[in-house]
Structure formats: structure tokens, C-alpha cells
Scaffold this active site. Sequence first.
Site, short mmCIF file in Angstrom:
data_model
loop_
_atom_site.label_atom_id
_atom_site.label_comp_id
_atom_site.label_asym_id
_atom_site.label_seq_id
_atom_site.Cartn_x
_atom_site.Cartn_y
_atom_site.Cartn_z
N CYS A 1 -4.65 8.48 9.88
CA CYS A 1 -4.85 8.13 11.07
C CYS A 1 -4.89 9.34 12.51
CB CYS A 1 -3.70 7.12 11.30
SG CYS A 1 -4.01 4.88 10.42
N ARG B 1 -8.46 -0.66 4.86
CA ARG B 1 -7.47 0.30 4.75
C ARG B 1 -6.03 0.03 3.80
NH1 ARG B 1 -5.72 4.15 7.92
NH2 ARG B 1 -4.74 5.40 5.82
N ARG C 1 -4.07 10.41 4.02
CA ARG C 1 -3.70 11.10 4.42
C ARG C 1 -2.61 11.73 2.93
NH1 ARG C 1 -1.53 14.48 7.69
NH2 ARG C 1 0.76 15.34 7.89
N ASP D 1 5.04 1.16 11.43
CA ASP D 1 4.59 0.63 11.24
C ASP D 1 4.39 -1.18 11.71
OD1 ASP D 1 3.52 2.98 10.26
OD2 ASP D 1 3.50 2.55 8.42
N LYS E 1 1.07 -1.62 0.43
CA LYS E 1 0.07 -0.19 -0.13
C LYS E 1 0.73 1.23 0.10
CE LYS E 1 -1.76 1.97 3.77
NZ LYS E 1 -2.11 3.66 4.19
N ASN E 2 1.98 1.32 1.13
CA ASN E 2 2.93 2.68 0.73
C ASN E 2 3.81 2.99 -0.18
OD1 ASN E 2 1.82 3.10 3.91
ND2 ASN E 2 3.20 1.95 4.48
N ARG F 1 2.67 14.62 11.83
CA ARG F 1 2.79 14.84 10.97
C ARG F 1 2.67 16.44 9.73
NH1 ARG F 1 0.83 8.87 9.31
NH2 ARG F 1 -1.19 9.81 9.09
#
Length: 432
Positions: free
Chosen positions: A124, A407, A100, A314, A22-23, A129
Amino acid sequence: MDKIKIHGGNALNGKIFISGAKNAALPLICASLLTDETVTLTNMPMLSDIKAMNALLEYLGTAINDFDDFVDGHATKTYSYRTKEATSFTAPYDYVRKMRASYYVLGPLLARYGKCELSLPGGCAIGARPMDIHLSSLEQMGAHIEIKNGYINAEVDGRLKGAHIIFPIVSVGATCNVLMAAVLAEGETILENAAKEPEIGDLADLLNAMGAQIEGIGTSKLTINGVEKLHGALHKVIADRIEAGSYAAAAAITRGCIELINARPETLSRPLQVLRNMGVAVETTDNSIIIDARGKTLVGQDIMTEPFPGFPTDLQAQFLALMMTAEGASMVTETIFENRFMHVPELLRMGANINVHGHASAIVRGVKKLSGAPVMATDLRASFALILAGLVAEGETIVNRVYHLDRGYEKLEEKLKSVGADIERIKEDDGE
């Protein structure tokens, strides 16, 4: 909202296919805005965050097609993106508040079109951030930026200009955003103290395949020679190291054995070392990682989150949950985000022995047993920590607010069921 019901006590054994990251996928999608040609991404995960990002790009004028595909015999998705000409340069609040990572459109739109209006992002609630590093870096490249009525308004006269940028702190988001802006900037851009996460390397690989000139991939110093135009490309998204680490923790906490197919051990060196130090057997192959905790007595370990190649923030919540079942005490120190222990009160309801010190650290003492309870998920990774606790707790655990899980974890119940978990999703309209 859906819930997840777990009856704990089963050791998990078998194989789990690790999806695309995902990232990595989210900035890769936004990189497609940098060209008027087609960018095709394979091994894409099927997640709500991907759907949200796709919806935002369609709003901006991107034509998106998806295709069913297979990687190592496992069903996955391929998406093609073509932004022949953007029809909007605004990322509205209704899109950005859900995720985000929507801020990744800022660099590409500014670089290609010279303007972008971006709602201040959501995501989240794990701590501050700020985007100031993104914005100050883009200002060094010639952008004019104003924040008004909850929106970032960014413009540049002509093209962005290359600059020597030294990030004050290591930031994955800022590195990705500025990297995407720099590939179409005029002249040379040098990024120092850049983040080194594998997802950034994946982004740089795609950009180079599109015709960018990036050197220093995988290091803290990236050198980018700007080009006037990029072209389309075909790119495979890397495997999700956070998903792999999460299922590695599931094998360990249940004292089972899981082979993580498609996982890349080089992206998980620190978490795998922690598992070995705890007493878990870890074996790596060309295309998988085998986590074997059968018959093992696990010993607590101290962990501290750090930028890559350190221990990932994470995976902090998942490994904290694992430490609850290990002998002795473990100290978990969080250095990236200040609100990353919000799941601890929920774990305490299940019988955990955890003392949080301020926002920075927690002492975890192993307990003989956990008890099932209704619990509330607070963010994406904390949600998986509650799943882990439920997998070993006596009785029934109900995890509420599981939209967080959707997500970032594809087919979670299906994957856990396939290795022996007693887990099911309760739909809101099931009447339970």
C-alpha cells in the site's frame, strides 16, 4: 475491477466471526521455510495476500496443501507447508510487488540456506517503510548485503552469528524478520526496542513450538538462543484484531450492536477504551467482544497512533470515519506513516468536515449527515473507512478499487449483510 455498492442507513445488529489475522499469518507462512518438516497453520484467513504469499513460497519450492476446517462452527482454512529443499533463493519482482510482506522470506532463507535475493518490496502507498533496519540488523549478524538493480542480495559465510541489536525505531517488520533469522543463528541474539504487537508474539509461539528458544515474548526485549535445526509444528493463527476493530467501528457508526465472535479484547485495549470514552457500551466475554451503540449519542475523541499497546495505525482510518458522526471535534494524529490521510478527499465528497494539517494530523468535526457518492479506495484500511461512511450515508455509495479490501477482509460483504447491511459486490463483467 470489482466495485462495492452500499445503500446506507441500516443499523447493524447481530454476530460476526473474526477471521485469523492476516498480519500474523504472513510471517507464520514464511517461518515454515526454516525447517524441512511440515508446518501446519489452522484458522487461516482466505485473502488475496495469503494467496500471493503461498504463490511465492511455491515458487521457492514449498509444497502446500489446504484443507477445509471449522473454528467455533465457522468455516475456515488449514494450510500445511513443507520446504524439504528450496529450489530457488530469489523472490522476484512479479511476486514481491503485489505485497510488501514478501520481505519476510529474507530472514528465513538467509538463516537456513545462507543466501537470498529479494526484490525491493511494494504494498500500500501509505508512506516510506524502508528496509534499512532489517538489513543493518542482518549485517550485524554477519550477512553481506548489496542492493543492485532493484534487488537485495544477501549472503552469509556459514551460519549467521548472534548479536546484540538495538532497533533505532520500533518496527514490526524488522522484528519479525530478524527474529526468524536469529532462531538458527550461532549463539545468543538480543533484540532491544523490539515491537510488541500480538502478531509478533504469535510468531514467537510458533517458532518455540518448532524448537526455537525465545524468551521475553510480549516485551520489548527478546532473547534468542540459536539452535542448529527446527522441526515441524501445528499452530492456530490468532484472531485478526484489525478486522475486529473495523467491525467494532461499523457497529458504532451505525448505532447498532454487534458481537465479535473469536475476537481477543487484550489485543484491542486502546481502541476499546476510545469507544467507551465516546459513549459506546463495550462488553467482553471469554470468546467475544460486544459493541453496543444503540440509542447512544457519541462524543468525539482524540486519537494518536502508536506502536502496540497504543492505538494501531491500521485502525486510524476506520476510527477517523467513526468520528465524522460524533458530536464535537476530534483530532486524529498519525505518527507511524506519513501518507495515511489519502482517503480524506473521498470522505469530503460525501459531506465530511475534515481538515488535514500536513501529513501528521486531521481535525474531524461531526456532521449531521453524509451523502452517498462514488469514491475511490487508496489503500487497504482506507477502503474500510469508505465502507463505513457508505453504511451511514444517505443514498447510494459506490466504492471503487476494492481489490485493496480483498487483501485484508475475508467475506466482507457476506459478513456485513449478515448483520443487516445493504451491500453488494458489482463484478466487472456485470456491465454496471
